[in-house]
Motif scaffolding. Structure first.
Motif, PDB file in Angstrom:
ATOM      1  N   ALA A   1      -5.403  43.234 -23.321  1.00  0.00           N
ATOM      2  CA  ALA A   1      -4.239  44.129 -23.438  1.00  0.00           C
ATOM      3  C   ALA A   1      -4.242  44.763 -24.830  1.00  0.00           C
ATOM      4  O   ALA A   1      -4.418  44.086 -25.839  1.00  0.00           O
ATOM      5  CB  ALA A   1      -2.961  43.337 -23.228  1.00  0.00           C
ATOM      6  N   ALA A   2      -4.072  46.100 -24.870  1.00  0.00           N
ATOM      7  CA  ALA A   2      -4.077  46.801 -26.160  1.00  0.00           C
ATOM      8  C   ALA A   2      -2.701  47.346 -26.515  1.00  0.00           C
ATOM      9  O   ALA A   2      -2.534  48.042 -27.504  1.00  0.00           O
ATOM     10  CB  ALA A   2      -5.093  47.951 -26.118  1.00  0.00           C
ATOM     11  N   GLY A   3      -1.714  47.059 -25.671  1.00  0.00           N
ATOM     12  CA  GLY A   3      -0.362  47.577 -25.939  1.00  0.00           C
ATOM     13  C   GLY A   3       0.056  48.511 -24.823  1.00  0.00           C
ATOM     14  O   GLY A   3      -0.556  48.535 -23.745  1.00  0.00           O
ATOM     15  N   GLN A   4       1.090  49.288 -25.067  1.00  0.00           N
ATOM     16  CA  GLN A   4       1.503  50.212 -24.019  1.00  0.00           C
ATOM     17  C   GLN A   4       1.895  51.561 -24.608  1.00  0.00           C
ATOM     18  O   GLN A   4       2.233  51.659 -25.786  1.00  0.00           O
ATOM     19  CB  GLN A   4       2.631  49.631 -23.178  1.00  0.00           C
ATOM     20  CG  GLN A   4       3.890  49.279 -23.944  1.00  0.00           C
ATOM     21  CD  GLN A   4       4.908  48.654 -23.004  1.00  0.00           C
ATOM     22  OE1 GLN A   4       4.568  47.844 -22.148  1.00  0.00           O
ATOM     23  NE2 GLN A   4       6.163  49.032 -23.167  1.00  0.00           N
ATOM     24  N   VAL A   5       1.804  52.599 -23.773  1.00  0.00           N
ATOM     25  CA  VAL A   5       2.208  53.935 -24.206  1.00  0.00           C
ATOM     26  C   VAL A   5       3.295  54.450 -23.267  1.00  0.00           C
ATOM     27  O   VAL A   5       3.358  54.064 -22.094  1.00  0.00           O
ATOM     28  CB  VAL A   5       1.026  54.938 -24.239  1.00  0.00           C
ATOM     29  CG1 VAL A   5       0.038  54.585 -25.323  1.00  0.00           C
ATOM     30  CG2 VAL A   5       0.334  55.033 -22.890  1.00  0.00           C
ATOM     31  N   GLU A   6       4.132  55.296 -23.835  1.00  0.00           N
ATOM     32  CA  GLU A   6       5.209  55.930 -23.067  1.00  0.00           C
ATOM     33  C   GLU A   6       4.887  57.414 -22.958  1.00  0.00           C
ATOM     34  O   GLU A   6       4.377  58.014 -23.902  1.00  0.00           O
ATOM     35  CB  GLU A   6       6.557  55.789 -23.801  1.00  0.00           C
ATOM     36  CG  GLU A   6       6.942  54.378 -24.175  1.00  0.00           C
ATOM     37  CD  GLU A   6       7.389  53.558 -22.987  1.00  0.00           C
ATOM     38  OE1 GLU A   6       7.839  54.168 -21.999  1.00  0.00           O
ATOM     39  OE2 GLU A   6       7.257  52.318 -23.038  1.00  0.00           O
TER      40      GLU A   6
ATOM     41  N   THR B   1      -2.467  64.634 -22.326  1.00  0.00           N
ATOM     42  CA  THR B   1      -1.838  63.899 -23.428  1.00  0.00           C
ATOM     43  C   THR B   1      -1.596  62.427 -23.105  1.00  0.00           C
ATOM     44  O   THR B   1      -1.806  61.566 -23.958  1.00  0.00           O
ATOM     45  CB  THR B   1      -0.499  64.588 -23.782  1.00  0.00           C
ATOM     46  OG1 THR B   1      -0.767  65.983 -23.932  1.00  0.00           O
ATOM     47  CG2 THR B   1       0.090  64.034 -25.052  1.00  0.00           C
ATOM     48  N   VAL B   2      -1.184  62.128 -21.871  1.00  0.00           N
ATOM     49  CA  VAL B   2      -0.880  60.732 -21.545  1.00  0.00           C
ATOM     50  C   VAL B   2      -2.128  59.855 -21.719  1.00  0.00           C
ATOM     51  O   VAL B   2      -2.041  58.727 -22.233  1.00  0.00           O
ATOM     52  CB  VAL B   2      -0.296  60.617 -20.120  1.00  0.00           C
ATOM     53  CG1 VAL B   2      -1.241  61.089 -19.046  1.00  0.00           C
ATOM     54  CG2 VAL B   2       0.160  59.191 -19.835  1.00  0.00           C
ATOM     55  N   PHE B   3      -3.306  60.370 -21.346  1.00  0.00           N
ATOM     56  CA  PHE B   3      -4.535  59.585 -21.499  1.00  0.00           C
ATOM     57  C   PHE B   3      -5.009  59.576 -22.955  1.00  0.00           C
ATOM     58  O   PHE B   3      -5.546  58.578 -23.431  1.00  0.00           O
ATOM     59  CB  PHE B   3      -5.625  60.123 -20.579  1.00  0.00           C
ATOM     60  CG  PHE B   3      -5.264  60.018 -19.125  1.00  0.00           C
ATOM     61  CD1 PHE B   3      -4.941  58.794 -18.564  1.00  0.00           C
ATOM     62  CD2 PHE B   3      -5.218  61.140 -18.317  1.00  0.00           C
ATOM     63  CE1 PHE B   3      -4.582  58.682 -17.221  1.00  0.00           C
ATOM     64  CE2 PHE B   3      -4.867  61.043 -16.979  1.00  0.00           C
ATOM     65  CZ  PHE B   3      -4.541  59.814 -16.427  1.00  0.00           C
ATOM     66  N   ALA B   4      -4.811  60.710 -23.633  1.00  0.00           N
ATOM     67  CA  ALA B   4      -5.199  60.758 -25.048  1.00  0.00           C
ATOM     68  C   ALA B   4      -4.409  59.712 -25.842  1.00  0.00           C
ATOM     69  O   ALA B   4      -4.954  59.042 -26.726  1.00  0.00           O
ATOM     70  CB  ALA B   4      -4.974  62.165 -25.607  1.00  0.00           C
ATOM     71  N   LYS B   5      -3.133  59.533 -25.503  1.00  0.00           N
ATOM     72  CA  LYS B   5      -2.314  58.515 -26.187  1.00  0.00           C
ATOM     73  C   LYS B   5      -2.905  57.123 -25.952  1.00  0.00           C
ATOM     74  O   LYS B   5      -3.020  56.312 -26.868  1.00  0.00           O
ATOM     75  CB  LYS B   5      -0.886  58.518 -25.614  1.00  0.00           C
ATOM     76  CG  LYS B   5       0.000  59.641 -26.077  1.00  0.00           C
ATOM     77  CD  LYS B   5       1.395  59.420 -25.444  1.00  0.00           C
ATOM     78  CE  LYS B   5       2.315  60.589 -25.677  1.00  0.00           C
ATOM     79  NZ  LYS B   5       3.586  60.445 -24.934  1.00  0.00           N
ATOM     80  N   ALA B   6      -3.266  56.840 -24.682  1.00  0.00           N
ATOM     81  CA  ALA B   6      -3.805  55.519 -24.348  1.00  0.00           C
ATOM     82  C   ALA B   6      -5.152  55.300 -25.050  1.00  0.00           C
ATOM     83  O   ALA B   6      -5.433  54.198 -25.538  1.00  0.00           O
ATOM     84  CB  ALA B   6      -3.965  55.391 -22.832  1.00  0.00           C
ATOM     85  N   LEU B   7      -5.972  56.350 -25.087  1.00  0.00           N
ATOM     86  CA  LEU B   7      -7.277  56.230 -25.748  1.00  0.00           C
ATOM     87  C   LEU B   7      -7.110  55.924 -27.228  1.00  0.00           C
ATOM     88  O   LEU B   7      -7.771  55.040 -27.768  1.00  0.00           O
ATOM     89  CB  LEU B   7      -8.047  57.550 -25.581  1.00  0.00           C
ATOM     90  CG  LEU B   7      -8.780  57.722 -24.252  1.00  0.00           C
ATOM     91  CD1 LEU B   7      -9.155  59.178 -24.031  1.00  0.00           C
ATOM     92  CD2 LEU B   7     -10.045  56.848 -24.243  1.00  0.00           C
ATOM     93  N   ARG B   8      -6.203  56.666 -27.863  1.00  0.00           N
ATOM     94  CA  ARG B   8      -5.997  56.437 -29.305  1.00  0.00           C
ATOM     95  C   ARG B   8      -5.561  54.996 -29.543  1.00  0.00           C
ATOM     96  O   ARG B   8      -6.054  54.328 -30.442  1.00  0.00           O
ATOM     97  CB  ARG B   8      -4.947  57.398 -29.851  1.00  0.00           C
ATOM     98  CG  ARG B   8      -5.519  58.771 -30.127  1.00  0.00           C
ATOM     99  CD  ARG B   8      -4.583  59.621 -30.984  1.00  0.00           C
ATOM    100  NE  ARG B   8      -4.792  60.999 -30.661  1.00  0.00           N
ATOM    101  CZ  ARG B   8      -4.034  61.706 -29.831  1.00  0.00           C
ATOM    102  NH1 ARG B   8      -2.966  61.166 -29.287  1.00  0.00           N
ATOM    103  NH2 ARG B   8      -4.322  62.958 -29.561  1.00  0.00           N
ATOM    104  N   LEU B   9      -4.632  54.516 -28.733  1.00  0.00           N
ATOM    105  CA  LEU B   9      -4.135  53.160 -28.905  1.00  0.00           C
ATOM    106  C   LEU B   9      -5.266  52.142 -28.714  1.00  0.00           C
ATOM    107  O   LEU B   9      -5.455  51.237 -29.520  1.00  0.00           O
ATOM    108  CB  LEU B   9      -3.014  52.889 -27.894  1.00  0.00           C
ATOM    109  CG  LEU B   9      -2.421  51.486 -27.941  1.00  0.00           C
ATOM    110  CD1 LEU B   9      -1.585  51.313 -29.202  1.00  0.00           C
ATOM    111  CD2 LEU B   9      -1.559  51.212 -26.717  1.00  0.00           C
ATOM    112  N   ALA B  10      -6.057  52.313 -27.658  1.00  0.00           N
ATOM    113  CA  ALA B  10      -7.113  51.351 -27.345  1.00  0.00           C
ATOM    114  C   ALA B  10      -8.199  51.390 -28.422  1.00  0.00           C
ATOM    115  O   ALA B  10      -8.688  50.346 -28.863  1.00  0.00           O
ATOM    116  CB  ALA B  10      -7.728  51.665 -25.984  1.00  0.00           C
ATOM    117  N   LEU B  11      -8.566  52.593 -28.859  1.00  0.00           N
ATOM    118  CA  LEU B  11      -9.649  52.700 -29.833  1.00  0.00           C
ATOM    119  C   LEU B  11      -9.199  52.170 -31.186  1.00  0.00           C
ATOM    120  O   LEU B  11      -9.959  51.573 -31.922  1.00  0.00           O
ATOM    121  CB  LEU B  11     -10.139  54.152 -29.929  1.00  0.00           C
ATOM    122  CG  LEU B  11     -10.704  54.674 -28.581  1.00  0.00           C
ATOM    123  CD1 LEU B  11     -11.032  56.153 -28.655  1.00  0.00           C
ATOM    124  CD2 LEU B  11     -11.927  53.881 -28.122  1.00  0.00           C
TER     125      LEU B  11
END
Ligand code: SF4
Length: 346
Positions: free
Chosen positions: A292-297, A332-342
Motif C-alpha cells: 500500500a502506498a497511500g490513497q489519492v482523492e 490527472t487521477v492516474f498521474a496523482k496515483a503515479l506520483r504518490l507511488a513513485l
C-alpha cells in the motif's frame, strides 16, 4: 436600464482599450480575422477550464498540429496523450472526429455559419455560436458562463441557475447586432473574466455599472442565484502501479465511458463501497508483492473518488511506459496515483 446602443457603445469602447491578449485571439481593430481552427480549438479547450490552465495545451496543440488538416491526420493516441490533464476526454475524441470531418467534408475549411458548424461532431450550440461570431463575425448569440453571470447581474434575474439558462440567453440576445458581433461576444467574455468576476466584482471599474440592477441593489455577488447542489456521490477503488526498472505498466481504457480510450493504470471497478482485500487481490494485474502506498482523492463532474494505491515490481502483459512519460500522458487521477507511488518508492 439605458438603451441597448448606449450600453453596447460603452462596453465595446472598454473592450477596445482593455481586451485580454490571448494566443488564439486577434485583438480589436487589428483588421484581420482570427483563424477559425484556433478559435474552435480554444473554445473546446476552455469549456469547463480556465484560460491559464488551457493556454499551455493550446500552444502545444498548435505547435504539433498547426492546421485542422494536421490534426485530422494525427494519431488518435497522440492526441489523447496531449489532451491528458484537460479532463472531459470524450471531448478529445470529438476533437479529432471534428477535424477529420472538416478535412474530408469541407476541404479543410471550417464552415462559416452557426447552422453548418452545429452539424460537426462534438460542436454544440455554444461552440457553434462562439466560432460563428468570433471567427466569422456572424451575429450569433454566445452565452458562456461569464456572459450568463453578467446578464444575471445586469437584470438581477431571480430564477436560479441552471434553470435560468434559457432566460439569460434570451437577455443576451437583446444585445447582439450585426455590428462587430465577434468583438461584442469577446467584450462580454472579458468583462465577465476581468471585472464582473464571480467573487468580488470590480463594479467601480465597470463600464455598464449605471445599467446594472444587481449593482443598484448593492448586492452584485448575490447573482446569479443558484439552487443548492445535490451532494456528489462518492466512490472507492484500488489502483495498481507495477514497475519494471524505470517503466510503469499502463492499460488502454475501453473506448466508451469515463476516460474512454485514454492510457491509465489498472484498477478495480469504482463503487460506493471500498473494495475488499479479496477484490483488490483479484484485480491486480500480476501476482506480486503489492504494498500500500497511500490513497489519492479526485473529483469528477458526477462523483468524487478515493483510490487506494498499490505498488509492486513485476512483469505483466501491460503497456510499458517510462515513468515520467506516464505521469505526463495519463489523466490527472492516474498521474496523482503515479506520483504518490513513485514517491513512496524513492
Ligand atoms: Fe458586474 Fe458590477 Fe458591472 Fe454589474 S456593475 S455588470 S455586477 S461588474
Amino acid at each position: 436600464m439605458t438603451a441597448v446602443p448606449s450600453l453596447r457603445a460603452r462596453l465595446l469602447a472598454w473592450y477596445d482599450a482593455n481586451a485580454r491578449r490571448l494566443p488564439w485571439r486577434v485583438g480589436p481593430n487589428v483588421g484581420r480575422a482570427p483563424d477559425p481552427y484556433r478559435v474552435w480549438l480554444s473554445e473546446v479547450m476552455l469549456q469547463q477550464t480556465t484560460v491559464p490552465h488551457a493556454t499551455p495545451y493550446f500552444l502545444d496543440f498548435t505547435r504539433r498540429w498547426p492546421t485542422v488538416r494536421d490534426l485530422a491526420a494525427a494519431d488518435d493516441g497522440e492526441v489523447m496523450a496531449a489532451w491528458a490533464g484537460l479532463g472531459y476526454y470524450a471531448r478529445a475524441r470529438n476533437l479529432v472526429a471534428c477535424a477529420r470531418a472538416v478535412a474530408s467534408d469541407h476541404g479543410g475549411v471550417f464552415p462559416d455559419t452557426e447552422e453548418a458548424l452545429r452539424v460537426l461532431p462534438g460542436v454544440g450550440g455554444y461552440t457553434a455560436a462562439a466560432v460563428a461570431a468570433i471567427a466569422f463575425d456572424r451575429p450569433a448569440n454566445v452565452a458562456d458562463g461569464n456572459i450568463e453571470r453578467v446578464m444575471a447581474r445586469l437584470f438581477a434575474v431571480e430564477t436560479p441557475l441552471p434553470d435560468a439558462k434559457a432566460e439569460l440567453k434570451a437577455l443576451a440576445a437583446r444585445f447582439v447586432t450585426a455590428d462587430r458581433p465577434g468583438d461584442w461576444a469577446q467584450a462580454l467574455m472579458d468583462l465577465g473574466a476581468m471585472v464582473c468576476r464571480p467573487k468580488a466584482p470590480l463594479c467601480d471599474r465597470c463600464p455598464i455599472a449605471t445599467d446594472c440592477r444587481a449593482f443598484g441593489q448593492g448586492e452584485p455577488e448575490a447573482y446569479p442565484r443558484r439552487t443548492a447542489k445535490a451532494d456528489r456521490p462518492h466512490r472507492h477503488g484500488a489502483v495498481y502501479v507495477l514497475t519494471r526498472g524505470r517503466e510503469v505498466g499502463l492499460v488502454r481504457r475501453p473506448p466508451k465511458g469515463l476516460l474512454g480510450g485514454m492510457l491509465g493504470l489498472p484498477t478495480t471497478p469504482w463503487r460506493a463501497a471500498a473494495p475488499t482485500r479479496a477484490e483488490i487481490a483479484a484485480a491486480a494485474p500480476a501476482p506480486a508483492d503489492w504494498r500500500a502506498a497511500g490513497q489519492v482523492e479526485h473529483t469528477f463532474t458526477h462523483f468524487s473518488l478515493t483510490l487506494a494505491v498499490y505498488r509492486a515490481d513485476g512483469e505483466a502483459d501491460l503497456i510499458w511506459t517510462p515513468a515520467d512519460e506516464a505521469v505526463a500522458s495519463t489523466p490527472t487521477v492516474f498521474a496523482k496515483a503515479l506520483r504518490l507511488a513513485l514517491l513512496s518508492a524513492a
